[in-house]
Design a protein around this motif. Structure first.
Motif, short mmCIF file in Angstrom:
data_model
loop_
_atom_site.label_atom_id
_atom_site.label_comp_id
_atom_site.label_asym_id
_atom_site.label_seq_id
_atom_site.Cartn_x
_atom_site.Cartn_y
_atom_site.Cartn_z
N ASP A 1 -7.13 -4.19 -2.58
CA ASP A 1 -7.35 -3.08 -3.51
C ASP A 1 -6.26 -2.05 -3.24
OD1 ASP A 1 -8.31 -0.79 -4.90
OD2 ASP A 1 -10.30 -1.71 -4.91
N GLN A 2 -5.53 -1.65 -4.27
CA GLN A 2 -4.43 -0.72 -4.11
C GLN A 2 -4.89 0.71 -3.85
OE1 GLN A 2 -1.57 -0.98 -7.27
NE2 GLN A 2 -1.61 -3.22 -7.32
N ASP A 3 -6.15 0.98 -4.09
CA ASP A 3 -6.64 2.33 -3.82
C ASP A 3 -6.74 2.56 -2.32
OD1 ASP A 3 -6.90 2.95 -6.55
OD2 ASP A 3 -8.80 1.86 -6.64
N SER A 4 -7.08 3.80 -1.95
CA SER A 4 -7.16 4.17 -0.54
C SER A 4 -8.57 4.63 -0.21
CB SER A 4 -6.15 5.27 -0.22
OG SER A 4 -6.47 6.45 -0.94
N ASP B 1 -6.27 10.33 -4.77
CA ASP B 1 -6.59 8.97 -5.24
C ASP B 1 -7.91 8.97 -6.00
OD1 ASP B 1 -6.30 6.14 -5.43
OD2 ASP B 1 -7.82 5.93 -3.85
N LYS C 1 2.29 9.46 -2.95
CA LYS C 1 1.13 10.24 -2.53
C LYS C 1 1.45 11.74 -2.57
CE LYS C 1 -0.73 6.59 0.40
NZ LYS C 1 0.17 5.57 -0.17
N ASN D 1 -8.27 1.22 -9.60
CA ASN D 1 -7.78 -0.15 -9.43
C ASN D 1 -8.92 -1.04 -8.95
OD1 ASN D 1 -4.66 -0.07 -9.71
ND2 ASN D 1 -5.15 1.70 -8.41
N ASP E 1 0.68 8.32 -10.20
CA ASP E 1 0.17 7.08 -9.58
C ASP E 1 0.15 7.28 -8.07
OD1 ASP E 1 -0.63 4.57 -8.86
OD2 ASP E 1 1.03 3.51 -9.82
N GLY F 1 -10.54 1.81 -1.60
CA GLY F 1 -9.81 0.59 -1.27
C GLY F 1 -10.56 -0.33 -0.35
N GLU G 1 -0.69 5.18 -5.93
CA GLU G 1 -0.18 4.01 -5.23
C GLU G 1 1.35 4.01 -5.16
OE1 GLU G 1 -4.08 3.83 -5.79
OE2 GLU G 1 -2.77 3.80 -7.55
N GLU G 2 2.00 4.81 -6.02
CA GLU G 2 3.47 4.90 -5.99
C GLU G 2 3.93 6.05 -5.10
OE1 GLU G 2 7.26 5.24 -9.10
OE2 GLU G 2 5.18 5.43 -9.81
#
Length: 811
Positions: free
Chosen positions: A373-376, A339, A313, A343, A308, A380, A310-311
């Motif tokens: 948005d939790q993505d980057s 990423d 990197k 999400n 994950d 995101g 988001e948890e």
């Protein structure tokens, strides 16, 4: 021997930050507080009302509340004191792990202004965690040939606290062969190492037991221990060697569990057991060890659980290679997570208005929307949109917040409800989106007056209508709703012939039905002009008007009224004169009647209903003229009685009758002579003739002869000599003129006819009436009779006539 590891000036720096915190907060434009961890629920954090510039009671009135995203609510507002308090026990280590500074950020929303104020609360660490090692005991094998000065890395101690409360020092139990050394690493770490001080002798002591103690700097000091077992083995002079000092790999976060990510490799030139290498994790975070699996024989690293981004990197780990003779080497592995757009944007309606009046101006805020948005990266980056055919628009406040406002004026009569779909879309590949619907009710205001279907109405009703009858109905519709569309009706105040219209007509305020309050009379008025007003029940009320014309239809409710001959009021009876020398068609008299009705209800026809001598007289059907039907004979009675009926053409027809008495004689003396020989009539009016009447008739006959002579002289003078006409003067005083008769605006003039003598008699007096000698139908007003001489005659004739009248009166 104890070694204390301290951060110089760290505690002073923390205190300085605590004291300078409010000043830095003011400069940064944010509200900042600090609170120790593990405090009870309701612990005072700060006076939020004061910092927002509000009074405590305004927190509820203005809808002040906390807006946070993605975590449990840690703080609450005390609306009574206006302070920010803790909503429960706060564990700093759970929130921020081992971050040096733990900040909890959220926003304070002042709902009536839709204003957001950022707030940061620093969670101050307390010494609530004991330093610990991952293992309770660790075993090392050392060749007895190991040279003094050899360093053996020891496991790290872990303390979840930070700052002065974190792990500060290590202490190794006393041993003549080993000592403890802690040095600052390049990455800032302080790994403990055990240093061989003197050569080992397996035959003297095969196993050494030591105790490593890790202590923090809190008050009181907390510590944890690690048991170390050192087994002395025979000589092994070659430790394993990794092919790389550090391994790097990048993998997408959506790799399935069980995927082989990379393989580490270490070699040992020794033979036999001294060359057999096994792999293991060393000084690796417990969570990382749960996610990844290391094959101890092949060195393959695979994931046991989904990754994950988001948890984590980057997942750092250290791999240890050990040969059979217990020689070891270590290498670092960095697994970088890439990423992917997994999400969808998260849309949160922070504040929403569910109903707005239709008169709200453009720019009115409907909702405050938070998008995250939790993505980057592009995954995101989000955009927010609504359908373009709605009178609303989205205004972006920052990267995460939008507000939905009205773009145009709303009209409830066109659209009373809007379902607004808010769509948040990221820029990943493929794109992901989230939709959320907002329902907005448009409430009604009183902006539409009641409207009649027509500007004017007209209706026809027959006169003599029953009282209370419904005569018409009007209806007005209001496009508003509820009480704004409740219509009541009223009539405008006005008068008809000096009487208020409200006494003629009323209207039901709820239904618009008009009722007649009295029976209408066409002969009194022919129409009613009304103005009906429709009011709604809004605030302020609106109204509209419509005109109503009520036209009366005539009914045959009036019988003809006879104007001439008039019925006597003093008991006398009029007598018409017909000379015996009259030719057929001779005009004896004329019956004049009127009818107050209109149209065919007022068309009159005359007929002879009864006659004492049938066939002697006829009556004009439409003129009412009584004429002789044949020549008069000597055998015809002196007194002829006629009953004339006047009838209209209504349905049913109405009629009236009049009785005429006609005296038949060639001359006045004949009238007097014949009257003396007449038997008393059975008619009560004729029974009143007496001897005085006979004498009066004789005297009047003489006067009549004189009058005829004078009249002929005046006619001759008028026709032949204009000089004689100019010389003539004076009037006949005391002679009755034609009278003007008016009935309800209808004017009629009596007609007089030449050679007519009307004789009346009562018990005490006798009168002769001499109408104007003229065979034509002549209308002469009373005014003209007053201003002009009816006849012109010599003065002497007038005086003679006065004497005759005086004699008649004397009799």
């Amino acid at each position: 021997m104890a070694i204390w590891v301290k951060l110089p000036g760290y505690s002073g720096l923390v205190l300085l930050l605590l004291f300078l915190g409010p000043l830095l907060n003011a400069q940064a434009g944010k509200i900042r507080y600090s609170v120790p961890e593990e405090t009870d629920e309701g612990f005072f954090v700060g006076n939020i009302a004061k910092d927002l510039g509000l009074q405590p009671q305004e927190l509820v009135e203005r809808g002040v509340r906390i807006v946070s995203r993605g975590r449990t609510q840690l703080f609450a507002l005390n609306t009574g004191s206006g302070s920010l308090v803790t909503a429960g026990r706060i564990d700093r280590e759970e929130l921020c792990a081992q971050s040096l500074q733990c900040l909890v950020s959220f926003n304070i929303l002042v709902e009536d202004k839709m204003k957001l104020s950022p707030v940061e609360v620093e969670i101050i660490d307390i010494n609530d965690n004991t330093p610990q090692f991952q293992l309770e005991e660790v075993e090392f094998k050392m060749n007895e040939l190991t040279a003094p000065g050899t360093r053996i890395p020891l496991p790290f101690g872990q303390d979840l606290d930070v700052g002065i409360n974190s792990l500060q020092s290590y202490q190794l139990s006393s041993n003549p062969h080993f000592s403890l050394d802690v040095q600052q690493g390049a990455d800032g770490s302080q790994p403990p190492e055990m240093v061989l001080q003197s050569p080992l002798d397996r035959e003297e002591e095969a196993v050494h037991h030591l105790l490593l103690t890790a202590s923090d700097g809190g008050s009181p000091v907390l510590s944890g221990t690690l048991r170390i077992r050192v087994q002395v083995v025979d000589a092994n002079d070659n430790p394993p060697a990794f092919t790389q000092a550090q391994y790097h790999v990048s993998v997408p976060e959506n790799v399935p569990p069980g995927t082989r990510l990379l393989t580490v490799k270490a070699t040992d030139p020794d033979e036999g057991a001294n060359g057999e290498v096994t792999y293991s994790f060393h000084n690796t975070d417990q969570r990382v060890a749960q996610i990844f699996q290391l094959d101890s024989y092949t060195g393959e690293i695979s994931n046991k659980e989904p990754l994950d981004f988001e948890e984590y990197k980057v997942y750092p780990m250290e791999i240890q290679a050990q040969d059979g003779a217990a020689l070891m080497s270590r290498s670092k592995v960095l697994i970088k997570v890439l990423d992917v757009n997994d999400n969808a944007p998260d849309v949160t309606i922070t504040s929403v208005t569910t109903a707005v009046p239709e008169n709200f101006p453009p720019g009115t805020i409907i909702a405050l929307i938070s998008v995250h948005d939790q993505d980057s990266g592009d995954n995101g980056h989000t955009t927010c949109s609504i359908p373009g055919n709605l009178p609303f628009k989205l205004e972006r406040l920052d990267d995460s917040y939008y507000r939905l406002v009205t773009e145009g004026t709303l009209d409830r009569e066109l659209t009373s409800r809007y379902d607004i779909t808010v769509t948040a879309t990221d820029q990943g590949t493929p794109t992901l989106s989230t939709e959320m619907s907002i329902s907005l009710q448009v409430t009604d205001i009183n902006d539409n007056p009641p409207a009649f279907s027509q500007d004017s109405y007209s209706t026809y009703i027959a006169e003599n209508n029953p009282r209370g009858a419904s005569i018409f109905s009007v209806t007005a519709h209001d496009t508003d709703s509820d009480e704004n569309a409740q219509v009541t009706y009223s009539l405008a105040e006005d008068t008809l012939q000096g009487t208020p219209l409200s006494s003629y007509v009323s209207i039901n305020a709820d239904t618009g039905v008009l009722y007649a309050l009295r029976s209408f009379d066409y002969e009194q008025f022919q129409d009613l002009q009304l103005r009906v007003t429709a009011h709604d029940s809004g605030d302020p009320p609106l109204s509209s008007n419509a005109s109503l014309s009520i036209f009366l239809l005539d009914q045959n409710d009036n019988a003809p009224k006879i104007l001439y001959p008039t019925l006597p009021t003093d008991g006398s009876t009029g007598v018409e004169l017909a000379p015996r020398s009259a030719e057929p068609g001779y005009l004896v008299t004329k019956v004049v009647a009127v009818d107050r009705d209109s149209g065919q209800n007022a068309w009159l026809s005359y007929r002879l209903l009864k006659a004492s001598e049938p066939g002697l007289f006829v009556v004009g059907l439409h003129t009412g003229e009584v004429r002789t039907a044949r020549a008069l004979l000597d055998r015809d009675a002196l007194k002829q009685s006629l009953v004339v009926a006047v009838q209209d053409h209504g349905q049913p027809p109405l009629s009236a009758t009049v009785t005429l008495t006609v005296a038949v004689a060639d001359s006045i003396p004949d009238v007097l002579a014949d009257l003396g020989s007449l038997e008393p009539s059975a008619d009560p009016d004729a029974s009143d003739l007496t001897l005085y009447l006979v004498v009066a008739v004789a005297v009047v006959s003489c006067v009549f002869l004189a009058f005829v002579i004078v009249l002929l002289a005046l006619r001759l003078r008028r026709w032949h000599t204009s000089r004689l006409l100019q010389a003539s003067g004076g009037g006949l005083e005391g002679l009755p003129a034609s009278h003007f008769v008016g009935v309800d605006g209808v004017q009629a003039f009596l007609q007089t006819y030449s050679h007519e003598v009307s004789l009346t008699a009562d018990s005490g007096k006798s009168h002769l009436i001499f109408p104007q000698p003229n065979y034509a139908d002549t209308l002469i007003s009373q005014e003209s009779c007053e201003k002009k001489d009816f006849l012109s005659a010599p003065q002497s004739s007038l005086e003679d006539r006065k004497e005759i009248f005086s004699q008649v009166n004397f009799l």
